[in-house]
Write a protein that holds these residues in place. Structure first.
Motif, PDB file in Angstrom:
ATOM      1  N   ILE A 157       0.841  -1.203   0.000  1.00 29.64           N
ATOM      2  CA  ILE A 157       0.000   0.000   0.000  1.00 29.64           C
ATOM      3  C   ILE A 157       0.872   1.248   0.000  1.00 29.64           C
ATOM      4  CG2 ILE A 157      -1.696   1.309   1.336  1.00 29.64           C
ATOM      5  CD1 ILE A 157      -2.693  -1.409   2.397  1.00 29.64           C
ATOM      6  N   ILE A 158       1.927   1.212   0.803  1.00 28.60           N
ATOM      7  CA  ILE A 158       2.823   2.369   0.897  1.00 28.60           C
ATOM      8  C   ILE A 158       3.505   2.635  -0.439  1.00 28.60           C
ATOM      9  CG2 ILE A 158       4.908   3.269   2.007  1.00 28.60           C
ATOM     10  CD1 ILE A 158       4.025   1.658   4.534  1.00 28.60           C
ATOM     11  N   TYR A 159       4.010   1.580  -1.071  1.00 29.65           N
ATOM     12  CA  TYR A 159       4.670   1.767  -2.363  1.00 29.65           C
ATOM     13  C   TYR A 159       3.682   2.225  -3.435  1.00 29.65           C
ATOM     14  CZ  TYR A 159       8.880  -0.359  -0.444  1.00 29.65           C
ATOM     15  OH  TYR A 159       9.988  -0.623   0.306  1.00 29.65           O
ATOM     16  N   TYR A 160       2.469   1.738  -3.365  1.00 28.22           N
ATOM     17  CA  TYR A 160       1.440   2.190  -4.299  1.00 28.22           C
ATOM     18  C   TYR A 160       1.170   3.678  -4.096  1.00 28.22           C
ATOM     19  CZ  TYR A 160      -3.065   2.739  -6.601  1.00 28.22           C
ATOM     20  OH  TYR A 160      -4.083   3.180  -7.394  1.00 28.22           O
ATOM     21  N   ALA A 161       1.101   4.101  -2.832  1.00 24.74           N
ATOM     22  CA  ALA A 161       0.875   5.519  -2.535  1.00 24.74           C
ATOM     23  C   ALA A 161       2.044   6.368  -3.030  1.00 24.74           C
ATOM     24  CB  ALA A 161       0.679   5.716  -1.034  1.00 24.74           C
ATOM     25  N   ILE A 162       3.250   5.868  -2.855  1.00 25.67           N
ATOM     26  CA  ILE A 162       4.434   6.583  -3.345  1.00 25.67           C
ATOM     27  C   ILE A 162       4.370   6.718  -4.863  1.00 25.67           C
ATOM     28  CG2 ILE A 162       6.938   6.398  -3.662  1.00 25.67           C
ATOM     29  CD1 ILE A 162       7.020   5.137  -0.804  1.00 25.67           C
ATOM     30  N   LEU A 165       1.876   9.380  -5.872  1.00 27.24           N
ATOM     31  CA  LEU A 165       2.387  10.742  -5.655  1.00 27.24           C
ATOM     32  C   LEU A 165       3.453  11.104  -6.684  1.00 27.24           C
ATOM     33  CD1 LEU A 165       2.545  10.925  -1.757  1.00 27.24           C
ATOM     34  CD2 LEU A 165       0.865  11.945  -3.280  1.00 27.24           C
ATOM     35  N   GLU A 166       4.290  10.142  -7.039  1.00 30.56           N
ATOM     36  CA  GLU A 166       5.312  10.409  -8.062  1.00 30.56           C
ATOM     37  C   GLU A 166       4.655  10.687  -9.415  1.00 30.56           C
ATOM     38  OE1 GLU A 166       8.267  11.151  -7.595  1.00 30.56           O
ATOM     39  OE2 GLU A 166       9.018  10.099  -5.841  1.00 30.56           O
ATOM     40  N   LEU A 167       3.596   9.972  -9.730  1.00 36.04           N
ATOM     41  CA  LEU A 167       2.870  10.236 -10.967  1.00 36.04           C
ATOM     42  C   LEU A 167       2.240  11.621 -10.961  1.00 36.04           C
ATOM     43  CD1 LEU A 167       1.181   6.790 -11.680  1.00 36.04           C
ATOM     44  CD2 LEU A 167       3.012   7.891 -12.982  1.00 36.04           C
ATOM     45  N   LYS A 168       1.798  12.057  -9.794  1.00 37.86           N
ATOM     46  CA  LYS A 168       1.251  13.421  -9.687  1.00 37.86           C
ATOM     47  C   LYS A 168       2.303  14.469 -10.019  1.00 37.86           C
ATOM     48  CE  LYS A 168      -2.600  13.564  -6.564  1.00 37.86           C
ATOM     49  NZ  LYS A 168      -3.117  13.980  -5.301  1.00 37.86           N
TER      50      LYS A 168
END
Length: 178
Positions: A157-162, A165-168
């Motif tokens: 989940i954490i890596y998915y969230a990262i 955010l990087e895609l943003k």
């Protein structure tokens, strides 16, 4: 009698469930102005008011009363969930500063890493247009979380969230590395 006020609280809840919101709000107003209404039951009354406003669709009022009802939360985790819910309600009404504050309080109170990750994502979504380094601050916090053994079961989940955010930030190469 001792059970009188508890009975009124249950009556309010029944009115809400039966979609008799005018009766529920009327009884809430009466109990608020009752000088003999015990202070120990005030969080219960605020919780019912929050639920009534939520049912009505007045999300800003629901959030306000939910925050006032935090003393009613049974555990620290319940308190964190209520704060997160208040953040979501404030987000619905475009009160971003109050939403960010509620999410931050949720992060401080929670013991659930999933709730913390999603609260950080919500904060970065709300602050990304207003604060230049908001996304980077949240990325740094997420990377710290990913390194801790406590959060090992939640690393996906954490890596998915990262990655989100990087895609943003328009960094697809960094998103892929996450």
């Amino acid at each position: 009698p001792p059970g009188r006020n508890e009975g009124f609280l249950w009556r309010i809840r029944t009115y809400i469930e039966q979609n008799q919101l005018a009766d529920a709000f009327g009884l809430i107003a009466i109990l608020r102005s009752d000088p003999n209404f015990p202070k120990r039951l005030l969080p219960h009354l605020n919780e019912n008011a929050a639920y009534a406003f939520y049912t009505e669709g007045s999300y800003d009022s629901a959030a306000w009363y939910l925050v006032k009802a935090l003393d009613r939360a049974v555990s620290a985790q319940d308190k964190a969930r209520w704060q997160y819910l208040a953040g979501q309600l404030y987000t619905q009404t475009n009160k971003d500063s109050l939403a960010v504050l509620a999410y931050q309080q949720s992060i401080k109170s929670t013991t659930d890493p999933t709730l913390e990750v999603y609260a950080r994502l919500a904060i970065s979504a709300l602050e990304s247009g207003k604060k230049a380094n908001a996304i980077q601050e949240n990325l740094n916090q997420l990377w710290k979380m990913a390194k801790r053994p406590l959060y090992e079961p939640y690393r996906d989940i954490i890596y998915y969230a990262i990655a989100q955010l990087e895609l943003k930030q328009a960094h697809p190469d960094l998103a892929q590395k996450a």
